[in-house]
Design an enzyme around this catalytic site. Structure first.
Site, PDB file in Angstrom:
ATOM      1  N   LYS A  29       0.834  -1.203   0.000  1.00  0.00           N
ATOM      2  CA  LYS A  29       0.000   0.000   0.000  1.00  0.00           C
ATOM      3  C   LYS A  29       0.869   1.253   0.000  1.00  0.00           C
ATOM      4  O   LYS A  29       0.653   2.190  -0.791  1.00  0.00           O
ATOM      5  CB  LYS A  29      -0.912   0.010   1.221  1.00  0.00           C
ATOM      6  CG  LYS A  29      -1.819   1.233   1.310  1.00  0.00           C
ATOM      7  CD  LYS A  29      -2.260   1.523   2.725  1.00  0.00           C
ATOM      8  CE  LYS A  29      -1.140   2.147   3.542  1.00  0.00           C
ATOM      9  NZ  LYS A  29      -1.599   2.623   4.863  1.00  0.00           N
ATOM     10  N   CYS A  55     -19.168   6.252   5.511  1.00  0.00           N
ATOM     11  CA  CYS A  55     -19.124   4.789   5.654  1.00  0.00           C
ATOM     12  C   CYS A  55     -18.137   4.425   6.774  1.00  0.00           C
ATOM     13  O   CYS A  55     -17.066   3.867   6.535  1.00  0.00           O
ATOM     14  CB  CYS A  55     -18.726   4.136   4.326  1.00  0.00           C
ATOM     15  SG  CYS A  55     -19.081   2.377   4.242  1.00  0.00           S
ATOM     16  N   CYS A  58     -25.728   5.167   6.957  1.00  0.00           N
ATOM     17  CA  CYS A  58     -26.411   4.723   5.733  1.00  0.00           C
ATOM     18  C   CYS A  58     -27.599   5.611   5.394  1.00  0.00           C
ATOM     19  O   CYS A  58     -27.979   5.720   4.222  1.00  0.00           O
ATOM     20  CB  CYS A  58     -26.868   3.270   5.892  1.00  0.00           C
ATOM     21  SG  CYS A  58     -25.520   2.087   6.118  1.00  0.00           S
ATOM     22  N   CYS A  98     -26.388   8.343   3.132  1.00  0.00           N
ATOM     23  CA  CYS A  98     -25.560   7.911   2.009  1.00  0.00           C
ATOM     24  C   CYS A  98     -26.416   7.824   0.745  1.00  0.00           C
ATOM     25  O   CYS A  98     -27.531   7.276   0.766  1.00  0.00           O
ATOM     26  CB  CYS A  98     -24.922   6.562   2.300  1.00  0.00           C
ATOM     27  SG  CYS A  98     -23.874   5.932   0.966  1.00  0.00           S
ATOM     28  N   CYS A 104     -26.483  -0.229  -2.335  1.00  0.00           N
ATOM     29  CA  CYS A 104     -25.428  -0.910  -1.565  1.00  0.00           C
ATOM     30  C   CYS A 104     -26.001  -2.166  -0.923  1.00  0.00           C
ATOM     31  O   CYS A 104     -27.003  -2.100  -0.198  1.00  0.00           O
ATOM     32  CB  CYS A 104     -24.865   0.028  -0.499  1.00  0.00           C
ATOM     33  SG  CYS A 104     -23.609  -0.744   0.559  1.00  0.00           S
TER      34      CYS A 104
END
Length: 382
Positions: A244, A314, A321, A324, A330
């Site tokens: 990463k 998130c 949610c 969102c 989702c």
């Protein structure tokens, strides 16, 4: 003058002698024709070949002996030319088998999540303000913009190493202290461990990171002149640097997109949105799964988009949610895991425990009163 010839051809059923006289051609011609007609009856010979041989024998020289010699040499050749007859009197046709060696292999199906473009567009809309912690205190904001190029690249790598398991606010504060102290490979190499630990504290696993920073600085001074490697292979060889960090360092420091930088936010959100063919258990597997289908032009953008989205909406626990834009597409929307029950919650409530204790006390008191009454009654009887 008499000439004797013994015919050894296998087409004669019996061994016999043929007597010819010079200049008597009719007898030899008749014998040749009779032989060929008998052969036609015994064998299924091509009529065209037989007629050609008959004409050639009859037009030979006046000496009949030469005709017989020529016939004796031609007949075995005709036997070999005759194809084997089948039960139906004709030759079977051979089936030609062809192989297509140059056929291209079938292409594997290119899998993509069904609504990923729509979901990505909604995430862009929710990240329009760019007011998440990563936007102000991420690795792109922690280096000294006025420092030389090699120093800027080194500071990018240091900030990425410190950000592991650490919030951006803590990483930014530690980088500010390091820059005031002098954040170069040579300076960190000459700093003792206690001082370096105080400068980066309280980043996560700060003791291990002190060791990694000193070892990395020593390798960079020795092999790269204080700069950082310009390849993922060279970066992951440094102590404390993983895939990463390597991909993010290539993007930020060298302006080269070598892969997707997947941290805990990208890993979590990708699994929640269903952006992976199969659920993954670590960020490295998530990176490989994303790179199989996500267009390369989005690899640089996807990290800061999902990191900021994970910091604001998130969330790791209790995601928002309800606010969102992807709550209707989702697959993980409104599916919060229930809170873990403690041992105290699984047992009786405090009120119930108080009632039980009260009952016990009442039972104890009544028992004691009963014993006192019994004793007084015995004394009265006496």
């Amino acid at each position: 003058m008499l000439l004797r010839f013994r015919m050894t051809s296998p087409y004669f059923s019996q061994n016999r002698t043929v007597v010819t006289r010079r200049c008597k051609q009719i007898d030899t011609s008749t014998a040749a024709v009779s032989l060929l007609s008998g052969l036609r009856k015994r064998r299924n010979v091509n009529a065209v070949k037989i007629e050609e041989e008959e004409a050639r024998v009859c037009l030979s020289t006046p000496d009949g002996s030469q005709d017989l010699f020529q016939l004796a040499t031609v007949l075995p050749k005709l036997e070999t030319d005759v194809p084997p007859s089948s039960s139906h009197g004709r030759r079977r046709r051979q089936i030609k088998v062809e192989y297509d060696e140059g056929a291209a292999p079938a292409k594997a199906e290119h899998w993509q999540p069904p609504d990923w473009r729509k979901q990505l567009g909604f995430i862009r809309d929710m990240r329009t303000n760019r007011d998440a912690p990563v936007d102000h205190m991420g690795a792109e904001k922690c280096y000294d913009a006025e420092a030389p190029a090699n120093v800027r690249r080194f500071q990018v790598l240091v900030s990425l190493m410190l950000s592991s398991q650490t919030k951006d606010q803590v990483t930014a504060a530690a980088m500010q202290r390091l820059r005031t102290h002098g954040c170069t490979a040579e300076k960190l190499l000459s700093t003792d461990d206690d001082t370096l630990g105080k400068l980066i504290y309280p980043v996560g696993f700060w003791r291990n990171k002190v060791k990694f920073l000193k070892l990395t600085a020593a390798m960079l001074v020795k092999d790269f002149g204080g700069d950082i490697p310009d390849s993922v292979e060279g970066l992951v060889c440094l102590p404390g640097v993983g895939p990463k960090m390597a991909h993010l360092a290539m993007d930020i420091a060298w302006d080269q997109v070598s892969g997707i930088g997947v941290d805990t936010h990208v890993h979590r959100i990708s699994n929640r949105l269903g952006w992976l063919r199969k659920a993954t258990k670590n960020p490295e597997k998530t990176r490989k799964a994303l790179e199989e289908w996500l267009p390369r032009e989005l690899w640089s953008e996807i990290n800061w988009l999902l990191v900021g989205f994970g910091q604001q909406v998130c969330l790791p626990t209790n995601p928002l949610c309800s606010v969102c834009l992807n709550q209707h597409s989702c697959p993980s929307a409104h599916q919060n895991s229930p809170a873990k029950r403690t041992k105290a919650q699984t047992s009786s409530s405090p009120a119930l425990r108080t009632n039980k204790n009260t009952v016990v006390k009442d039972e104890t008191t009544s028992g004691e009163l009963g014993r006192v009454n019994s004793a007084s009654q015995r004394r009265t009887a006496r």
